[in-house]
Motif scaffolding. Structure first.
Motif, PDB file in Angstrom:
ATOM      1  N   SER A 207       4.212 -13.699   4.859  1.00 53.76           N
ATOM      2  CA  SER A 207       4.152 -12.983   3.587  1.00 53.76           C
ATOM      3  C   SER A 207       3.648 -13.910   2.484  1.00 53.76           C
ATOM      4  O   SER A 207       2.790 -13.536   1.673  1.00 53.76           O
ATOM      5  N   ALA A 208       4.153 -15.158   2.481  1.00 53.58           N
ATOM      6  CA  ALA A 208       3.721 -16.113   1.446  1.00 53.58           C
ATOM      7  C   ALA A 208       2.225 -16.392   1.601  1.00 53.58           C
ATOM      8  O   ALA A 208       1.469 -16.369   0.617  1.00 53.58           O
ATOM      9  N   LYS A 209       1.791 -16.614   2.844  1.00 51.19           N
ATOM     10  CA  LYS A 209       0.403 -17.026   3.082  1.00 51.19           C
ATOM     11  C   LYS A 209      -0.572 -15.869   2.801  1.00 51.19           C
ATOM     12  O   LYS A 209      -1.535 -16.017   2.041  1.00 51.19           O
ATOM     13  N   LEU A 210      -0.289 -14.707   3.381  1.00 50.83           N
ATOM     14  CA  LEU A 210      -1.203 -13.573   3.156  1.00 50.83           C
ATOM     15  C   LEU A 210      -1.144 -13.112   1.702  1.00 50.83           C
ATOM     16  O   LEU A 210      -2.139 -12.650   1.145  1.00 50.83           O
ATOM     17  N   GLY A 211       0.033 -13.242   1.098  1.00 48.95           N
ATOM     18  CA  GLY A 211       0.184 -12.860  -0.309  1.00 48.95           C
ATOM     19  C   GLY A 211      -0.709 -13.719  -1.195  1.00 48.95           C
ATOM     20  O   GLY A 211      -1.380 -13.221  -2.101  1.00 48.95           O
ATOM     21  N   GLN A 212      -0.731 -15.020  -0.892  1.00 44.78           N
ATOM     22  CA  GLN A 212      -1.581 -15.921  -1.690  1.00 44.78           C
ATOM     23  C   GLN A 212      -3.048 -15.551  -1.513  1.00 44.78           C
ATOM     24  O   GLN A 212      -3.818 -15.504  -2.481  1.00 44.78           O
ATOM     25  N   TYR A 213      -3.408 -15.244  -0.265  1.00 46.83           N
ATOM     26  CA  TYR A 213      -4.801 -14.869   0.011  1.00 46.83           C
ATOM     27  C   TYR A 213      -5.169 -13.594  -0.785  1.00 46.83           C
ATOM     28  O   TYR A 213      -6.209 -13.538  -1.456  1.00 46.83           O
ATOM     29  N   ALA A 214      -4.295 -12.597  -0.720  1.00 40.60           N
ATOM     30  CA  ALA A 214      -4.580 -11.331  -1.412  1.00 40.60           C
ATOM     31  C   ALA A 214      -4.641 -11.561  -2.924  1.00 40.60           C
ATOM     32  O   ALA A 214      -5.515 -11.019  -3.620  1.00 40.60           O
ATOM     33  N   MET A 215      -3.708 -12.372  -3.417  1.00 39.80           N
ATOM     34  CA  MET A 215      -3.672 -12.645  -4.856  1.00 39.80           C
ATOM     35  C   MET A 215      -4.991 -13.289  -5.308  1.00 39.80           C
ATOM     36  O   MET A 215      -5.588 -12.889  -6.306  1.00 39.80           O
TER      37      MET A 215
ATOM     38  N   VAL B 277      -0.089   0.594 -12.447  1.00 35.98           N
ATOM     39  CA  VAL B 277      -0.067  -0.602 -11.582  1.00 35.98           C
ATOM     40  C   VAL B 277      -0.256  -0.220 -10.113  1.00 35.98           C
ATOM     41  O   VAL B 277       0.512   0.579  -9.559  1.00 35.98           O
ATOM     42  N   LEU B 278      -1.285  -0.789  -9.491  1.00 35.24           N
ATOM     43  CA  LEU B 278      -1.485  -0.569  -8.053  1.00 35.24           C
ATOM     44  C   LEU B 278      -0.448  -1.398  -7.309  1.00 35.24           C
ATOM     45  O   LEU B 278      -0.260  -2.584  -7.602  1.00 35.24           O
ATOM     46  N   ARG B 279       0.231  -0.745  -6.341  1.00 35.79           N
ATOM     47  CA  ARG B 279       1.360  -1.372  -5.644  1.00 35.79           C
ATOM     48  C   ARG B 279       0.896  -1.875  -4.279  1.00 35.79           C
ATOM     49  O   ARG B 279       0.652  -1.075  -3.376  1.00 35.79           O
ATOM     50  N   ILE B 280       0.810  -3.179  -4.128  1.00 36.35           N
ATOM     51  CA  ILE B 280       0.322  -3.729  -2.861  1.00 36.35           C
ATOM     52  C   ILE B 280       1.485  -4.390  -2.135  1.00 36.35           C
ATOM     53  O   ILE B 280       1.915  -5.490  -2.478  1.00 36.35           O
ATOM     54  N   GLN B 281       2.033  -3.678  -1.159  1.00 36.69           N
ATOM     55  CA  GLN B 281       3.191  -4.150  -0.391  1.00 36.69           C
ATOM     56  C   GLN B 281       3.054  -3.720   1.074  1.00 36.69           C
ATOM     57  O   GLN B 281       3.814  -2.892   1.566  1.00 36.69           O
ATOM     58  N   PRO B 282       2.072  -4.274   1.788  1.00 32.70           N
ATOM     59  CA  PRO B 282       1.878  -3.837   3.179  1.00 32.70           C
ATOM     60  C   PRO B 282       2.992  -4.356   4.086  1.00 32.70           C
ATOM     61  O   PRO B 282       3.730  -5.267   3.704  1.00 32.70           O
ATOM     62  N   PRO B 283       3.098  -3.806   5.310  1.00 31.97           N
ATOM     63  CA  PRO B 283       3.978  -4.441   6.291  1.00 31.97           C
ATOM     64  C   PRO B 283       3.597  -5.924   6.408  1.00 31.97           C
ATOM     65  O   PRO B 283       2.411  -6.278   6.336  1.00 31.97           O
ATOM     66  N   LEU B 284       4.602  -6.785   6.609  1.00 38.06           N
ATOM     67  CA  LEU B 284       4.321  -8.224   6.633  1.00 38.06           C
ATOM     68  C   LEU B 284       3.546  -8.628   7.894  1.00 38.06           C
ATOM     69  O   LEU B 284       3.008  -9.722   7.960  1.00 38.06           O
ATOM     70  N   VAL B 285       3.502  -7.720   8.873  1.00 34.51           N
ATOM     71  CA  VAL B 285       2.772  -8.002  10.117  1.00 34.51           C
ATOM     72  C   VAL B 285       1.292  -7.633  10.005  1.00 34.51           C
ATOM     73  O   VAL B 285       0.552  -7.772  10.985  1.00 34.51           O
ATOM     74  N   ILE B 286       0.842  -7.187   8.852  1.00 29.95           N
ATOM     75  CA  ILE B 286      -0.548  -6.702   8.744  1.00 29.95           C
ATOM     76  C   ILE B 286      -1.529  -7.764   9.274  1.00 29.95           C
ATOM     77  O   ILE B 286      -1.382  -8.956   8.955  1.00 29.95           O
ATOM     78  N   ALA B 287      -2.502  -7.307  10.063  1.00 32.39           N
ATOM     79  CA  ALA B 287      -3.503  -8.239  10.598  1.00 32.39           C
ATOM     80  C   ALA B 287      -4.387  -8.710   9.442  1.00 32.39           C
ATOM     81  O   ALA B 287      -4.663  -7.953   8.511  1.00 32.39           O
ATOM     82  N   GLU B 288      -4.828  -9.969   9.533  1.00 30.33           N
ATOM     83  CA  GLU B 288      -5.639 -10.511   8.432  1.00 30.33           C
ATOM     84  C   GLU B 288      -6.887  -9.649   8.204  1.00 30.33           C
ATOM     85  O   GLU B 288      -7.266  -9.386   7.065  1.00 30.33           O
ATOM     86  N   GLY B 289      -7.506  -9.190   9.301  1.00 29.63           N
ATOM     87  CA  GLY B 289      -8.718  -8.374   9.181  1.00 29.63           C
ATOM     88  C   GLY B 289      -8.427  -7.049   8.473  1.00 29.63           C
ATOM     89  O   GLY B 289      -9.244  -6.559   7.687  1.00 29.63           O
ATOM     90  N   ASP B 290      -7.260  -6.472   8.743  1.00 31.42           N
ATOM     91  CA  ASP B 290      -6.911  -5.190   8.103  1.00 31.42           C
ATOM     92  C   ASP B 290      -6.662  -5.390   6.599  1.00 31.42           C
ATOM     93  O   ASP B 290      -7.045  -4.550   5.774  1.00 31.42           O
ATOM     94  N   LEU B 291      -6.035  -6.509   6.270  1.00 36.07           N
ATOM     95  CA  LEU B 291      -5.788  -6.785   4.846  1.00 36.07           C
ATOM     96  C   LEU B 291      -7.121  -6.967   4.126  1.00 36.07           C
ATOM     97  O   LEU B 291      -7.350  -6.414   3.037  1.00 36.07           O
ATOM     98  N   GLU B 292      -7.993  -7.717   4.769  1.00 35.66           N
ATOM     99  CA  GLU B 292      -9.328  -7.967   4.219  1.00 35.66           C
ATOM    100  C   GLU B 292     -10.056  -6.625   3.991  1.00 35.66           C
ATOM    101  O   GLU B 292     -10.614  -6.370   2.934  1.00 35.66           O
ATOM    102  N   TYR B 293     -10.003  -5.778   4.995  1.00 30.86           N
ATOM    103  CA  TYR B 293     -10.678  -4.481   4.919  1.00 30.86           C
ATOM    104  C   TYR B 293     -10.092  -3.661   3.761  1.00 30.86           C
ATOM    105  O   TYR B 293     -10.822  -3.083   2.949  1.00 30.86           O
TER     106      TYR B 293
END
Ligand SMILES: Cc1ncc(COP(=O)(O)O)c(C=O)c1O
Length: 447
Positions: A333-341, A403-419
């Motif tokens: 969550s910390a790592k993907l969250g930073q990427y998304a941010m 406010v757009l609410r971005i709270q995906p499952p923490l298991v989200i694949a990196e490619g899906d988050l990117e998409y």
């Protein structure tokens, strides 16, 4: 007619309007990981996780297996009269996961709302005081106690009063839209001085405050992260005045923000931690984990519920904790969250609509504004972005209006988050260019 439309049409005649905040006519058929399939076979990437509930992803096999095994053994025997082992094992886990090295007890419930009602009961009984303090724009749930603590929208007050007496709301430090018109960090601790002089030195004698109930990061207010001094200041205040500090982690708990519990970012030890939502990956369960003496303040049967601590829900919670540990979902969550941010902050350079991007871990708010100077909320635009994302196969909702609410499952694949982030980017462009008609707003209610 598509099956979704048919089911939604029936729902609208049978289910009360107050039961739902509607965005789009999505009828869920199945979910796995971070994808959801609707009854018409359309597949979506989920950025909502059923409102920060499905942290382990939809239908995680370990959680499903734990639920199935327990359901086959027995579905329920009420802990109000008998005992079961999962309840005790889960209580042990929760005691060790929460901050604070002191004797604790765990009080189980069925929803975040009833957990917050429990907070009011135990805080009053333990301190012998009545006043409970919470914050403007907080959301704590829908039972009378939780509603009384909440201060989020007039629709959650209108026509339903009177509410519980002796509950007071004070401002939460929102450094993007400061209630005191200051700019962080030049304001330093001006907001605390204002809170003290306007409340604790006037209508709220500190020695009469039983508890302060705080979301460490306000959720439905639009992901408001307080400035560094604030939560330590609340702890200091509570310790000085004999009040309880209640850490309301219903939305922020179980890895959502890149820590097990968001309060860990501030190193603050609360007296009570409140949890719900993700605790059992969607089975109805909530818990208060508190100093033992606080939860010893009421006598039987002051606080029991027939189905609280249901064994199937407890088995799901034990499996949820194992999955979060073994799949290192807090770190993820910390790592993907930073990427998304980082990606959303880059979008801010290109999209005038984005006023602010904030959050921690995979709990991010993107605040849309009509004008960056005035910060006027772009409510319709936010809804249109959500609609466009839905059309393109991404589940996203807005709250706090803009406010757009971005709270995906923490298991989200990196490619899906990117998409999904690319889809948000495209949708912002299309809304900015006026390509999403007002007609889509019909039927969208929004928070
Ligand atoms: C911070 C917070 N507290 C309490 C609640 C209420 O929980 P429940 O809907 O399970 O009663 C919510 C739900 O959105 C929440 O976000």
């Amino acid at each position: 007619m598509m099956r979704s439309r048919e089911i939604v049409a029936k729902d609208q005649t049978l289910i009360p309007p107050a039961f739902r905040v509607s965005y789009f006519p999505l009828v869920v058929q199945e979910g796995t990981g971070a994808t959801v399939t609707d009854v018409d076979g359309r597949v979506y990437i989920d950025l909502l996780a059923s409102a920060a509930v499905s942290n382990t992803g939809h239908a995680h096999p370990r959680v499903v297996d734990a639920i199935t095994r327990q359901a086959k053994a027995f579905i329920h025997y009420t802990p109000a009269y008998m005992y079961h082992e999962h309840l005790v094992r889960l209580a042990e886990q929760l005691v060790s996961l929460t901050p604070g090295e002191f004797p604790k007890r765990v009080r189980f419930g069925l929803s975040g709302s009833d957990a917050n009602d429990g907070v009011i009961k135990f805080a009053r009984a333990y301190t012998g005081r009545q006043k409970v303090v919470s914050f403007f724009r907080s959301y704590h749930g829908s039972t009378y106690g939780a509603l009384s603590l909440s201060a989020i929208t007039p629709n959650m007050r209108r026509k339903m009063g009177p509410f519980l007496p002796e509950i007071y709301h004070i401002p939460f430090p929102d450094c993007y839209r400061c209630s005191f018109g200051r700019d962080y960090p030049s304001c330093e601790e001006f907001c605390w001085e204002q809170i003290e002089s306007s409340y604790f030195q006037t209508i709220l004698p500190p020695d009469e405050v039983a508890a302060i109930v705080v979301e460490p990061i306000q959720g439905d207010a639009g992901i408001i992260v307080p400035p560094p001094f604030f939560l330590p200041q609340l702890r200091k205040f509570c310790t000085e005045h004999g009040s309880l500090l209640v850490d309301e982690e219903i939305q922020t708990g179980f890895g959502r923000t890149g820590k097990w519990f968001a309060i860990e970012y501030w190193g603050v030890i609360p007296d009570i931690v409140v949890m719900g939502k993700a605790i059992a990956s969607g089975m109805p369960l909530s818990a208060l984990v508190a100093r033992a003496d606080i939860l010893e303040a009421l006598e039987p049967p002051a606080d029991l519920f027939t189905c609280a601590g249901n064994p199937v829900a407890c088995a799901a919670a034990l499996a949820t904790i194992e999955v979060i540990r073994e799949e290192r979902l807090v770190e993820r969550s910390a790592k993907l969250g930073q990427y998304a941010m980082d990606r959303l902050l880059k979008m801010k350079d290109r999209h005038q609509l984005i006023g602010d991007v904030r959050g921690k871990g995979l709990s991010i708010g993107v605040d849309l504004v009509k004008n960056r100077q005035s910060k006027e909320r772009a409510v319709k635009e936010a809804l249109k972005v959500c609609w466009r994302c839905y059309e393109k196969g991404v589940l996203l909702i807005s709250f706090s209006g803009s406010v757009l609410r971005i709270q995906p499952p923490l298991v989200i694949a990196e490619g899906d988050l990117e998409y999904a982030l690319n889809v948000i980017d495209e949708s912002l462009t299309e809304v900015e260019k006026g390509m999403v008609p007002d007609a889509v707003l019909e039927g969208m209610v929004g928070w």
